[in-house]
Design a protein around this motif. Structure first.
Motif, short mmCIF file in Angstrom:
data_model
loop_
_atom_site.label_atom_id
_atom_site.label_comp_id
_atom_site.label_asym_id
_atom_site.label_seq_id
_atom_site.Cartn_x
_atom_site.Cartn_y
_atom_site.Cartn_z
N PRO A 32 0.83 -1.21 0.00
CA PRO A 32 0.00 0.00 0.00
C PRO A 32 0.87 1.25 0.00
O PRO A 32 1.83 1.36 0.76
CB PRO A 32 -0.80 -0.12 1.31
N HIS A 33 0.55 2.19 -0.86
CA HIS A 33 1.32 3.43 -0.92
C HIS A 33 0.42 4.53 -1.47
O HIS A 33 -0.64 4.26 -2.01
CB HIS A 33 2.57 3.26 -1.81
N ASP A 34 0.88 5.76 -1.30
CA ASP A 34 0.08 6.89 -1.78
C ASP A 34 0.98 7.94 -2.42
O ASP A 34 1.08 8.03 -3.64
CB ASP A 34 -0.73 7.48 -0.62
N CYS A 35 1.71 8.73 -1.59
CA CYS A 35 2.43 9.88 -2.13
C CYS A 35 3.65 9.48 -2.96
O CYS A 35 4.04 10.19 -3.88
CB CYS A 35 2.86 10.80 -0.98
N ALA A 36 4.27 8.38 -2.62
CA ALA A 36 5.49 7.90 -3.28
C ALA A 36 6.65 8.88 -3.14
O ALA A 36 7.63 8.79 -3.88
CB ALA A 36 5.24 7.58 -4.75
N THR A 37 6.55 9.81 -2.20
CA THR A 37 7.64 10.77 -2.00
C THR A 37 8.18 10.75 -0.57
O THR A 37 8.95 11.62 -0.18
CB THR A 37 7.17 12.20 -2.32
N GLY A 38 7.72 9.80 0.23
CA GLY A 38 8.27 9.70 1.59
C GLY A 38 7.56 10.53 2.62
O GLY A 38 8.09 10.75 3.71
N HIS A 39 6.35 11.01 2.32
CA HIS A 39 5.69 11.89 3.28
C HIS A 39 4.51 11.26 4.02
O HIS A 39 4.28 11.56 5.18
CB HIS A 39 5.20 13.16 2.58
N CYS A 40 3.75 10.39 3.37
CA CYS A 40 2.47 10.00 3.96
C CYS A 40 2.56 8.81 4.91
O CYS A 40 1.65 8.57 5.69
CB CYS A 40 1.45 9.70 2.87
N GLU A 41 3.63 8.04 4.87
CA GLU A 41 3.84 6.88 5.76
C GLU A 41 2.96 5.68 5.42
O GLU A 41 3.01 4.66 6.11
CB GLU A 41 3.62 7.26 7.24
N THR A 42 2.15 5.79 4.38
CA THR A 42 1.27 4.67 4.05
C THR A 42 2.07 3.41 3.73
O THR A 42 1.61 2.30 3.97
CB THR A 42 0.37 5.06 2.85
N CYS A 43 3.28 3.57 3.19
CA CYS A 43 4.04 2.41 2.69
C CYS A 43 5.03 1.85 3.70
O CYS A 43 5.91 1.07 3.31
CB CYS A 43 4.79 2.81 1.42
N ARG A 44 4.93 2.22 4.98
CA ARG A 44 5.93 1.75 5.95
C ARG A 44 5.80 0.23 6.14
O ARG A 44 4.71 -0.29 6.35
CB ARG A 44 5.80 2.49 7.28
N VAL A 63 10.89 0.62 7.42
CA VAL A 63 11.36 1.59 6.41
C VAL A 63 10.18 2.01 5.54
O VAL A 63 9.14 1.33 5.52
CB VAL A 63 12.46 0.98 5.50
N LEU A 64 10.36 3.09 4.81
CA LEU A 64 9.36 3.48 3.81
C LEU A 64 9.67 2.76 2.50
O LEU A 64 10.75 2.95 1.92
CB LEU A 64 9.36 4.99 3.61
N ALA A 65 8.73 1.97 2.03
CA ALA A 65 8.98 1.14 0.85
C ALA A 65 9.04 1.95 -0.44
O ALA A 65 9.59 1.49 -1.44
CB ALA A 65 7.90 0.06 0.73
N CYS A 66 8.47 3.17 -0.44
CA CYS A 66 8.52 3.97 -1.67
C CYS A 66 9.88 4.63 -1.87
O CYS A 66 10.20 5.07 -2.97
CB CYS A 66 7.41 5.02 -1.69
N ARG A 67 10.69 4.72 -0.80
CA ARG A 67 12.00 5.37 -0.89
C ARG A 67 13.15 4.36 -0.79
O ARG A 67 14.22 4.58 -1.34
CB ARG A 67 12.17 6.41 0.23
#
Ligand code: FES
Length: 326
Positions: A32-44, A63-67
């Motif tokens: 699960p992810h949303d912003c893909a820029t490391g801000h929203c924490e959805t992808c932790r 960790v954040l999976a989008c970063r």
């Protein structure tokens, strides 16, 4: 170079340098992810084994999976949440909880599945979208047909100042969600600490109400911060919790102590934490950071979304015209 990622029990091959989100997608797994820029924490996600390039996003073994990027074999786990949905609805009620906070109930045309602690993007027709945590009704039973938000009234808030004025009962609404990573983990059984300030109480109330309804056996502590004693709009929630046997509630205010209210900030009144404790914190970003650091120091689990959802201010983007729904 290729490495093996084990993601929630499924093994895939991933290219060195790919983000974990992209690598998972290539293996037909959706993190699960949303912003893909490391801000929203959805992808932790958790990384209990192996190594990844965390890009500075590590917190404990998460960790954040989008970063974060693939640099070797690794095991990645995350708890699943309902998939992203879009629904429409209309405003069912608007109630002032205090002179600073409004409760907005939206009647939705189709069920919207989420976990308490998550948030939605909410767009009232003709207004810019905002992010609000799912709350629970203050003084009544909840209903699957209604979603509830607590919105802080901002003097310059383009949306919050319109509630009850240009946005009335019957106003059309679009919702997208759920987002966010700060929901209860079913597998956790240790002590639970829920801390908030201001309208950060919305997700905390949603979490605590759901937990009580689940007939939990956890040791629950709630610490709620107010700017001043006059901001205590959550009294009906505390009464409901007390009526259901949850009396371990501390209310604090920076300004002064009076009656039930103790002086200080929520992080100054947390119970002792250890590695068996889970902490959820919402509200002022400085408070969130202080609580996260306290939890990290003793290896407690800490969940927080990095914003105060109902405090979005008017941005340059907001000043542009917004088309009404078709
Ligand atoms: S999707 Fe990774 S932080 Fe938002």
């Amino acid at each position: 170079m290729r490495y093996t990622l084990n993601i929630n029990g499924k093994s895939i091959l991933a290219e060195r340098g790919e983000t974990l989100v992209d690598a998972a997608l290539m293996g037909k797994i959706l993190i699960p992810h949303d912003c893909a820029t490391g801000h929203c924490e959805t992808c932790r996600v958790n990384v209990p084994y192996g190594s990844v390039d965390t890009a500075g996003t590590a917190y404990g073994n998460t960790v954040l999976a989008c970063r974060s990027r693939v640099v070797g074999d690794a095991t990645i786990t995350f708890e699943t949440a309902p998939e992203l949905q879009k629904v429409v609805g209309k405003v069912h009620s608007i109630a002032e909880l205090s002179d600073k906070v409004v409760e907005v109930c939206v009647q939705i045309a189709a069920p919207l599945h989420y976990r308490p602690g998550q948030y939605a993007k909410v767009q009232f027709a003709g207004f810019p979208a905002r992010e609000y945590s799912f709350a629970a009704k203050m003084d009544q039973e909840d209903s699957d047909e209604l979603v509830v938000f607590q919105v802080k009234k901002l003097r310059q808030g383009r949306v919050s100042t319109a509630l009850g004025d240009r946005i009335k009962v019957g106003h059309r609404v679009r919702l997208q969600g759920p987002f966010g990573n700060a929901f209860l983990r079913d597998a956790e059984t240790g002590p639970l600490v829920l801390a908030s300030s201001g309208t950060g109480f919305a997700p905390i109330w949603s979490l605590s109400k759901a937990l009580v309804k689940s007939r939990h056996r956890r040791n629950l502590t709630i610490v709620t911060g107010l700017n001043s004693p006059a901001d205590m709009y959550m009294l009906p929630a505390f009464r409901w919790l007390a009526d259901h046997g949850e009396k371990n509630v501390t209310i604090v205010s920076r300004e002064m102590a009076s009656g039930l209210i103790r002086k200080g900030t929520p992080d100054q009144h947390l119970p002792d934490l250890d590695q068996t404790t889970s902490v959820h914190v919402a509200g002022n970003p400085n408070l969130v950071e202080r609580v996260k650091q306290k939890a990290l120091a003793v290896n407690a689990h800490c969940y927080a979304d990095p914003f105060t959802p109902s405090q979005n201010r008017m941005s340059l983007w907001d000043r542009l015209p917004v088309w009404p729904f078709s």
